[in-house]
Design an enzyme around this catalytic site. Structure first.
Site, PDB file in Angstrom:
ATOM      1  N   HIS A 360      -9.670   3.170   4.346  1.00 27.68           N
ATOM      2  CA  HIS A 360      -8.966   3.734   3.417  1.00 27.68           C
ATOM      3  C   HIS A 360      -8.213   2.818   3.879  1.00 27.68           C
ATOM      4  CE1 HIS A 360     -11.485   6.945   1.520  1.00 27.68           C
ATOM      5  NE2 HIS A 360     -12.113   6.904   2.752  1.00 27.68           N
ATOM      6  N   LYS A 552       3.545  11.069  -5.678  1.00 29.65           N
ATOM      7  CA  LYS A 552       2.153  10.297  -4.747  1.00 29.65           C
ATOM      8  C   LYS A 552       3.013  11.180  -3.218  1.00 29.65           C
ATOM      9  CE  LYS A 552       2.428   6.576  -6.684  1.00 29.65           C
ATOM     10  NZ  LYS A 552       0.622   6.235  -6.143  1.00 29.65           N
ATOM     11  N   ARG A 553       2.063  11.477  -1.879  1.00 26.99           N
ATOM     12  CA  ARG A 553       2.729  11.350  -0.768  1.00 26.99           C
ATOM     13  C   ARG A 553       4.116  10.158  -0.527  1.00 26.99           C
ATOM     14  NH1 ARG A 553      -0.108  15.032   2.978  1.00 26.99           N
ATOM     15  NH2 ARG A 553       1.726  14.044   4.955  1.00 26.99           N
ATOM     16  N   LYS A 558       5.047   3.116   0.114  1.00 27.26           N
ATOM     17  CA  LYS A 558       4.710   3.483  -1.338  1.00 27.26           C
ATOM     18  C   LYS A 558       6.539   2.811  -2.378  1.00 27.26           C
ATOM     19  CE  LYS A 558       1.199   6.994  -0.305  1.00 27.26           C
ATOM     20  NZ  LYS A 558      -0.302   6.330  -1.643  1.00 27.26           N
ATOM     21  N   THR A 660      -5.274   5.992  -6.238  1.00 25.48           N
ATOM     22  CA  THR A 660      -6.762   6.928  -7.878  1.00 25.48           C
ATOM     23  C   THR A 660      -5.331   7.631  -8.439  1.00 25.48           C
ATOM     24  OG1 THR A 660      -6.372   8.587  -5.577  1.00 25.48           O
ATOM     25  CG2 THR A 660      -8.138   6.995  -6.240  1.00 25.48           C
ATOM     26  N   LYS A 664      -5.560   7.270 -13.175  1.00 23.67           N
ATOM     27  CA  LYS A 664      -5.062   9.361 -13.501  1.00 23.67           C
ATOM     28  C   LYS A 664      -4.262   8.823 -15.024  1.00 23.67           C
ATOM     29  CE  LYS A 664      -6.539  11.360  -9.564  1.00 23.67           C
ATOM     30  NZ  LYS A 664      -5.972  12.161  -8.529  1.00 23.67           N
TER      31      LYS A 664
HETATM   32  O1  NBX Z   1      -6.880   6.842   0.459  1.00 22.58           O
HETATM   33  C1  NBX Z   1      -5.578   6.793   0.730  1.00 22.58           C
HETATM   34  C2  NBX Z   1      -5.171   5.607   0.775  1.00 22.58           C
HETATM   35  O2  NBX Z   1      -4.022   5.367   1.423  1.00 22.58           O
HETATM   36  C3  NBX Z   1      -4.928   5.541  -0.917  1.00 22.58           C
HETATM   37  O3  NBX Z   1      -4.815   4.265  -1.019  1.00 22.58           O
HETATM   38  C4  NBX Z   1      -6.583   5.703  -1.557  1.00 22.58           C
HETATM   39  O4  NBX Z   1      -6.746   5.214  -2.968  1.00 22.58           O
HETATM   40  C5  NBX Z   1      -7.087   6.785  -1.154  1.00 22.58           C
HETATM   41  C6  NBX Z   1      -8.712   6.995  -1.514  1.00 22.58           C
HETATM   42  O5  NBX Z   1      -9.395   5.684  -0.844  1.00 22.58           O
HETATM   43  N1  NBX Z   1      -5.070   7.383   1.948  1.00 22.58           N
HETATM   44  C7  NBX Z   1      -4.917   8.555   2.787  1.00 22.58           C
HETATM   45  O6  NBX Z   1      -5.327   9.195   1.871  1.00 22.58           O
HETATM   46  N2  NBX Z   1      -5.025   8.887   3.852  1.00 22.58           N
HETATM   47  C8  NBX Z   1      -4.786   9.815   4.244  1.00 22.58           C
HETATM   48  O7  NBX Z   1      -4.493  11.066   3.444  1.00 22.58           O
HETATM   49  C9  NBX Z   1      -4.711  10.115   5.829  1.00 22.58           C
HETATM   50  C10 NBX Z   1      -5.112  11.324   5.853  1.00 22.58           C
HETATM   51  C11 NBX Z   1      -5.068  11.439   7.772  1.00 22.58           C
HETATM   52  C12 NBX Z   1      -4.510  10.694   8.546  1.00 22.58           C
HETATM   53  C13 NBX Z   1      -5.208   9.121   7.581  1.00 22.58           C
HETATM   54  C14 NBX Z   1      -4.927   9.081   6.254  1.00 22.58           C
HETATM   55  N3  NBX Z   1      -5.011  10.381   9.725  1.00 22.58           N
END
Ligand code: NBX
Ligand code: IMP
Length: 812
Positions: A360, A552-553, A558, A660, A664
């Protein structure tokens, strides 16, 4: 406008009786004294009854047909609320609304009392939740495996503009959806030592020095139409014994329960960092804890049904959601070799054939590694197995004539350059038969960058599975007004088969009457959202303004900061020409920052500082408003997205794996302003670039610029607009109480602008001008909006899951 739909009076009566019975016998209240929360519990428990029958028959059917099972291993499941989701998927939402109304209860009021199950950080966790629902809908026999965190993602409070993290207590009032399975328990070991198994070289016996128990909690997940259902099985950590009675009796009352506290800490809280490495021992314990319990459970089920461990990959597929469960590679080898006595090479083939891995992120700071020292101490047998896998892997490469030392050290499972560390990405890669990215661009970059050598060595392993979203939650439940409109023109079919039916909406983009109805539903959603903001934040919004949304985060890549710079530029422009012909705009932000992420927290403070100045400046005449909504979560997203006109998807090209929320927003008819990044690229192919506002450097141009360093001073000097904005911030205009507050942020932009905020700023400004131009031609705007909705069918997570099932799992 609500669609005239047949509501079964019998169903209403049955539900009403069931809710009353739950209220009386399970909640223990009578209707006269019941509080709203009691009604919520009674309704949820009544709904659960409808789910359970179908759930059990699906489970029995999976045994009967022997169909392949899919296991989705994820440290995060960002489920949100389940009441409306369950009722809607069961097809009894209106019946429930009536039944409650008969009892004098408003469903809209009690739905808000359900806490969000926030067992995830962001996109990765939410994707897992969408996938669970799609797998249920498609009738795939599947289990999600994760951790039942006592505290999910922290609650964000904004105090004086700063983020504060408060504990989240979703279980305080009980969880009506879960079933505790006190009998489904596994002992999970840590530490200790390893001794050889008599008469064998590779088989060993691990004798852990510490053990905890993993107890299962099951939540049924309903698919669309109420047919399919599957299980989310979450593990809770418990001590082997709750209390040491002898210690207690000797007077040490705290010491007597110390082991309990230590054991239970494993499932206590979700790690709140995303896209950065956590690196803490407790995190590795969490990873191993849930992987070991899940593999023990699924091999037990497999052996019970099929008897032979070697047929594991024939009947089961295990998907690793990022590297967080990558220790599964070593644990499955341990089970096969040490526990079941399978020869090493056969065990390796079985492992690779069973596992697959989704990546991811390509951000270097997010690629997981663990120190060899820690791994040896916590998981001594796994460390041995990893060394063994690595030795065999590197030998096999040398045997193939791959002798380039720097290439070999790059693909090695052990990184020797930063004090020996295990590379979990490489472990997951060589232990899996398929490795996928989450958008076309992201997958291409995996092949070209992080996994370049791996791709050359295993050219058929990397494949793409562009993310998707469940339309049930993100359209039917979140936006009933738009759903009704779509059903009205396209028929009921659109809900059962949106992928094929939504494209039929395209011609309606030219239908003025339809565009008007499309705009009306948006307007109603905006009115509702404006009410919410007025009530909760005491800010009045003009529903006629463009609702311009970035939720978003909070992360530098971002680029919420770039959005804020544009906001300030707009503020300055209006102030300089107060009587100009301005288009009213509301800038809406929401998102959490990792508790330890200083820059991200400063960006939140800047958003709040800018809001304070702009919203209180009378010369702006409400032409611009800035809102930072606290505590962004799934439920808040469900309210904001249907009210959005403009979706901000402005990450530095090449860095957002997919996104994602972009899907939406598009599905709900918002127009996207965005870079050619992640799934934006595929969205532009499907809705047409002319119906989006694409700007900025492309991924290859970003890469090129990054190689030449991050000094932006020339760009800033050449952009009067950007210079003025940065000077305004530096002057303390937005932070009179602490004028130098943002110097750190500004210095990064000037000297180390890794995320190309300055390089993209002017083009972003131009794209925003195109937004206003389009907005002021409503026919064109609403035509584009309709085409966005019409073009989003392909982004259904049903399509994504079908691709996984066909290409990776062989499960359809
Ligand atoms: O996963 C996200 C990506 O940033 C997005 O672009 C993508 O759409 C989504 C689904 O494929 N990654 C993400 O949310 N990562 C984390 O939340 C995360 C959590 C814990 C960690 C590392 C990443 N240690
Ligand atoms: P597990 O699959 O062994 O974890 O059991 C979960 C549920 O599946 C049980 O509570 C049963 O309802 C069902 N189940 C377990 N074994 C069988 C079987 O052999 N045939 C049909 N259903 C089963």
């Amino acid at each position: 406008m609500t669609r005239a739909r047949f509501i079964s009076p019998n169903e209403v009566a049955a539900l009403r009786a069931n809710i009353l019975s739950k209220l009386t016998y399970q909640v223990g209240k009578d209707p006269e004294s019941a509080l709203d929360h009691d009604w919520f519990m009674a309704t949820a428990l009544a709904t659960r009854d409808y789910i359970v029958d179908r759930w059990m028959s699906r489970t029995r059917e999976a045994y009967r047909t022997g169909q392949k099972r899919v296991y989705y291993l994820s440290l995060e499941f960002l489920i949100g609320r389940l009441l409306i989701d369950s009722l809607s998927n069961l097809g009894i939402l209106e019946e429930a609304r009536r039944a409650l109304a008969d009892l004098g209860v408003d469903l809209e009021r009690i739905r808000g009392l359900e806490p969000d199950a926030a067992l995830g950080n962001g996109g990765l966790g939410r994707l897992a939740a969408c996938f669970m629902e799609s797998m249920a809908t498609l009738g795939i026999a599947s289990y999600g495996y994760g951790i039942r965190y006592e505290h999910g993602l922290f609650r964000q409070v904004i105090a004086d503009g700063f983020q504060q993290e408060q504990p989240e207590n979703w279980l305080d009032f009980g969880n009506p959806w879960e079933f505790e399975r006190a009998e489904v328990v596994y002992e999970i070991g840590f530490g200790g030592h390893v001794t050889p198994y008599e008469g064998s070289q590779l088989r060993q016996v691990w004798i852990p020095s510490e053990k905890v128990r993993a107890v299962a909690y099951d939540t049924p997940i309903m698919g669309w139409g109420g047919e399919g259902a599957n299980t989310l099985r979450l593990w809770r950590s418990r001590p082997l014994e709750n209390i040491k009675l002898d210690t207690f009796n000797a007077g040490d009352h705290i010491g007597a329960v110390a082991d309990q506290a230590r054991a239970e800490s494993i499932s206590r809280v979700l790690y709140p960092a995303d896209s950065t490495e956590a690196g803490q021992e407790l995190r590795l314990r969490q990873e191993y804890f849930f992987v070991a319990a899940s593999l023990a459970d699924l091999t037990r089920r497999h052996l019970k049904q099929h008897g032979d461990i070697m047929s594991l990959p024939e009947h089961n597929a295990i998907q690793l959601n990022d590297t967080h469960p990558a220790i599964a590679v070593a644990e499955l080898m341990r089970l096969l070799v040490d526990v079941h006595g399978v020869p090493w090479n056969a065990a390796w083939d079985t492992t690779v054939a069973t596992l697959s891995y989704t990546n991811h992120t390509l951000l270097p700071e997010a690629l997981e590694t663990w120190s060899v020292y820690l791994m040896e101490r916590l998981l001594p047998r796994h460390m041995q197995i990893i060394y063994m896998i690595n030795a065999q892997f590197l030998d096999s490469l040398r045997a193939r004539g791959e002798t380039d030392g720097s290439m070999l050290s790059y693909v090695s499972l052990i990184d020797e350059s930063h004090g020996r560390r295990v590379r979990m990405g490489n472990l997951a890669f060589i232990g899996s038969h398929k490795i996928n990215g989450v958008s076309g661009l992201h997958t291409e970059l995996m092949r070209k960058t992080v996994f370049r050598s791996m791709h050359r060595l295993f050219p058929d392993r990397i494949n793409n599975k562009t993310n998707g979203i469940t339309f049930r939650r993100w359209l039917y439940q979140a936006n009933p007004a738009l759903t009704d409109l779509l059903v009205d023109v396209l028929g009921d079919e659109v809900q059962d088969d949106p992928e094929n039916v939504l494209p039929r909406l395209k011609p309606y983009a030219n239908d003025a009457n339809f565009r008007e109805r499309f705009a009306q539903q948006r307007r109603r959603n905006k009115d509702q959202f404006a009410d919410l903001v007025r009530k909760n934040m005491d800010i009045t919004l003009d529903p006629g303004a463009i609702f311009d949304v970035q939720i978003k985060r909070i992360h530098e890549y971002k680029r919420q900061l770039m959005n804020l710079l544009q906001t300030i530029a707009l503020y300055q422009a209006i102030k300089n020409n107060p009587n100009g012909n301005w288009t009213p705009r509301v800038k809406i932000f929401a998102g959490k920052a990792a508790a330890s992420y200083h820059q991200a927290k400063l960006i939140i403070k800047l958003a709040n500082d800018v809001a304070k100045v702009v919203n209180n400046d009378p010369s702006i005449r409400d032409l611009l408003k800035v809102v930072f909504l606290p505590n962004y979560n799934v439920s808040l997203a469900e309210v904001i997205i249907p009210a959005a006109d403009l979706s901000e998807q402005i990450s530095t090209a090449g860095l957002e794996a997919s996104g994602t929320s972009n899907m939406k927003f598009g599905l709900n008819g918002a127009l996207t302003i965005g870079t050619m990044d992640g799934a934006n690229v595929e969205m532009s192919e499907r809705v047409g670039e002319e119906n989006m506002f694409i700007f900025g450097l492309r991924a290859d141009e970003v890469e090129e610029r990054q190689r030449t360093g991050g000094n932006s001073s020339e760009i800033i000097n050449n952009s009067p607009r950007l210079s003025a904005v940065m000077a305004d911030i530096r002057s303390g205009h937005f932070s009179p109480d602490d004028p130098s507050r943002y110097n750190g942020l500004l210095d990064v932009l000037t000297w180390h602008d890794r995320f190309q905020v300055c390089a993209d700023f002017d083009d972003y400004w131009l794209a925003q001008s195109r937004v206003e131009e389009r907005w002021n031609q409503p026919d064109r705007w609403w035509s584009s909006a309709v085409l966005n909705t019409a073009g989003m069918g392909w982004f259904s997570s049903d399509r994504t899951i079908r691709e996984y099932a066909t290409d990776i799992w062989q499960a359809l």
